[in-house]
Design a protein around this motif. Sequence first.
Motif, PDB file in Angstrom:
ATOM      1  N   TYR A 160     -11.599 -15.885 -20.424  1.00  0.00           N
ATOM      2  CA  TYR A 160     -11.213 -14.659 -19.710  1.00  0.00           C
ATOM      3  C   TYR A 160     -12.275 -14.295 -18.673  1.00  0.00           C
ATOM      4  CZ  TYR A 160     -10.332  -9.778 -18.699  1.00  0.00           C
ATOM      5  OH  TYR A 160     -10.124  -8.593 -18.047  1.00  0.00           O
ATOM      6  N   LEU A 161     -13.539 -14.303 -19.090  1.00  0.00           N
ATOM      7  CA  LEU A 161     -14.630 -13.950 -18.194  1.00  0.00           C
ATOM      8  C   LEU A 161     -14.663 -14.893 -16.991  1.00  0.00           C
ATOM      9  CD1 LEU A 161     -17.145 -12.371 -17.391  1.00  0.00           C
ATOM     10  CD2 LEU A 161     -18.437 -13.713 -19.082  1.00  0.00           C
ATOM     11  N   ARG A 162     -14.519 -16.176 -17.219  1.00  0.00           N
ATOM     12  CA  ARG A 162     -14.530 -17.138 -16.108  1.00  0.00           C
ATOM     13  C   ARG A 162     -13.381 -16.853 -15.145  1.00  0.00           C
ATOM     14  NH1 ARG A 162     -16.778 -22.233 -14.728  1.00  0.00           N
ATOM     15  NH2 ARG A 162     -16.171 -22.522 -12.561  1.00  0.00           N
ATOM     16  N   GLY A 163     -12.214 -16.544 -15.680  1.00  0.00           N
ATOM     17  CA  GLY A 163     -11.077 -16.220 -14.815  1.00  0.00           C
ATOM     18  C   GLY A 163     -11.360 -15.003 -13.953  1.00  0.00           C
ATOM     19  N   VAL A 164     -11.924 -13.963 -14.540  1.00  0.00           N
ATOM     20  CA  VAL A 164     -12.263 -12.755 -13.780  1.00  0.00           C
ATOM     21  C   VAL A 164     -13.305 -13.092 -12.713  1.00  0.00           C
ATOM     22  CG1 VAL A 164     -13.373 -10.488 -13.904  1.00  0.00           C
ATOM     23  CG2 VAL A 164     -11.656 -11.150 -15.609  1.00  0.00           C
ATOM     24  N   LEU A 165     -14.334 -13.852 -13.094  1.00  0.00           N
ATOM     25  CA  LEU A 165     -15.381 -14.206 -12.136  1.00  0.00           C
ATOM     26  C   LEU A 165     -14.818 -15.018 -10.977  1.00  0.00           C
ATOM     27  CD1 LEU A 165     -18.307 -15.071 -14.581  1.00  0.00           C
ATOM     28  CD2 LEU A 165     -17.979 -12.958 -13.269  1.00  0.00           C
ATOM     29  N   ASP A 166     -13.958 -15.973 -11.278  1.00  0.00           N
ATOM     30  CA  ASP A 166     -13.363 -16.795 -10.214  1.00  0.00           C
ATOM     31  C   ASP A 166     -12.499 -15.960  -9.276  1.00  0.00           C
ATOM     32  OD1 ASP A 166     -14.625 -19.040 -11.202  1.00  0.00           O
ATOM     33  OD2 ASP A 166     -12.809 -19.918 -12.085  1.00  0.00           O
ATOM     34  N   ARG A 167     -11.721 -15.045  -9.826  1.00  0.00           N
ATOM     35  CA  ARG A 167     -10.843 -14.205  -8.972  1.00  0.00           C
ATOM     36  C   ARG A 167     -11.646 -13.226  -8.137  1.00  0.00           C
ATOM     37  NH1 ARG A 167      -8.012 -14.472 -13.583  1.00  0.00           N
ATOM     38  NH2 ARG A 167      -8.569 -12.396 -14.266  1.00  0.00           N
ATOM     39  N   THR A 168     -12.718 -12.689  -8.671  1.00  0.00           N
ATOM     40  CA  THR A 168     -13.496 -11.707  -7.908  1.00  0.00           C
ATOM     41  C   THR A 168     -14.439 -12.369  -6.910  1.00  0.00           C
ATOM     42  OG1 THR A 168     -15.167 -11.558  -9.668  1.00  0.00           O
ATOM     43  CG2 THR A 168     -13.355  -9.941  -9.709  1.00  0.00           C
ATOM     44  N   ALA A 169     -14.652 -13.669  -7.027  1.00  0.00           N
ATOM     45  CA  ALA A 169     -15.535 -14.382  -6.098  1.00  0.00           C
ATOM     46  C   ALA A 169     -14.810 -14.737  -4.794  1.00  0.00           C
ATOM     47  CB  ALA A 169     -16.063 -15.651  -6.753  1.00  0.00           C
ATOM     48  N   ARG A 170     -13.503 -14.598  -4.774  1.00  0.00           N
ATOM     49  CA  ARG A 170     -12.730 -14.973  -3.576  1.00  0.00           C
ATOM     50  C   ARG A 170     -12.909 -13.986  -2.474  1.00  0.00           C
ATOM     51  NH1 ARG A 170      -7.274 -16.302  -6.886  1.00  0.00           N
ATOM     52  NH2 ARG A 170      -8.223 -17.803  -8.219  1.00  0.00           N
TER      53      ARG A 170
END
Length: 170
Positions: A160-170
Amino acid sequence: MQAKDVLTDGFGRIEDLVRRAIEGADEAALTRRLDPDANTLAWLAWHIAREQDGQVAPLAGTEQVWTSRGWSQRFALPFDDSAIGYGHTSDEVAQVVAPAELLLGYLADATAASLAYVERLADDDLDVVVDESWDPAVTLGVRLVSILGDAFEHAGQAAYLRGVLDRTAR
């Protein structure tokens, strides 16, 4: 299918789940927190390996790979070698800084040790009481499922954390 086959499958899945969550993450992503007290990817991956290693090794009658294979020195964390992350404060969580390759290497070693132990088990072994301080007493089978449950819970948090980090890094 024997019970050890189910346990082998369970322990075998943890490493893949964690790998997908942290592979390719740089230090900034591995140590980023969603809020000031949230767990980091680095801490989650380290804790998953530590709790598995720290709980399975005593059951197997072996030394933890954390110390026997030099992982403690490679990580060089400011904790006692017995620390597995349980009860860590926010400040202690922040002190777990390591590259993805190191985290995954330790997890692979801890998983291999767990799988080697599970391979030795017979179905009857799972009924052996390993902790009488609980009511009902804890059997080996219950303890191993508990270890898996904790690892799956934290692996889900890491995904979950990785998904949030990837989406917010865009």
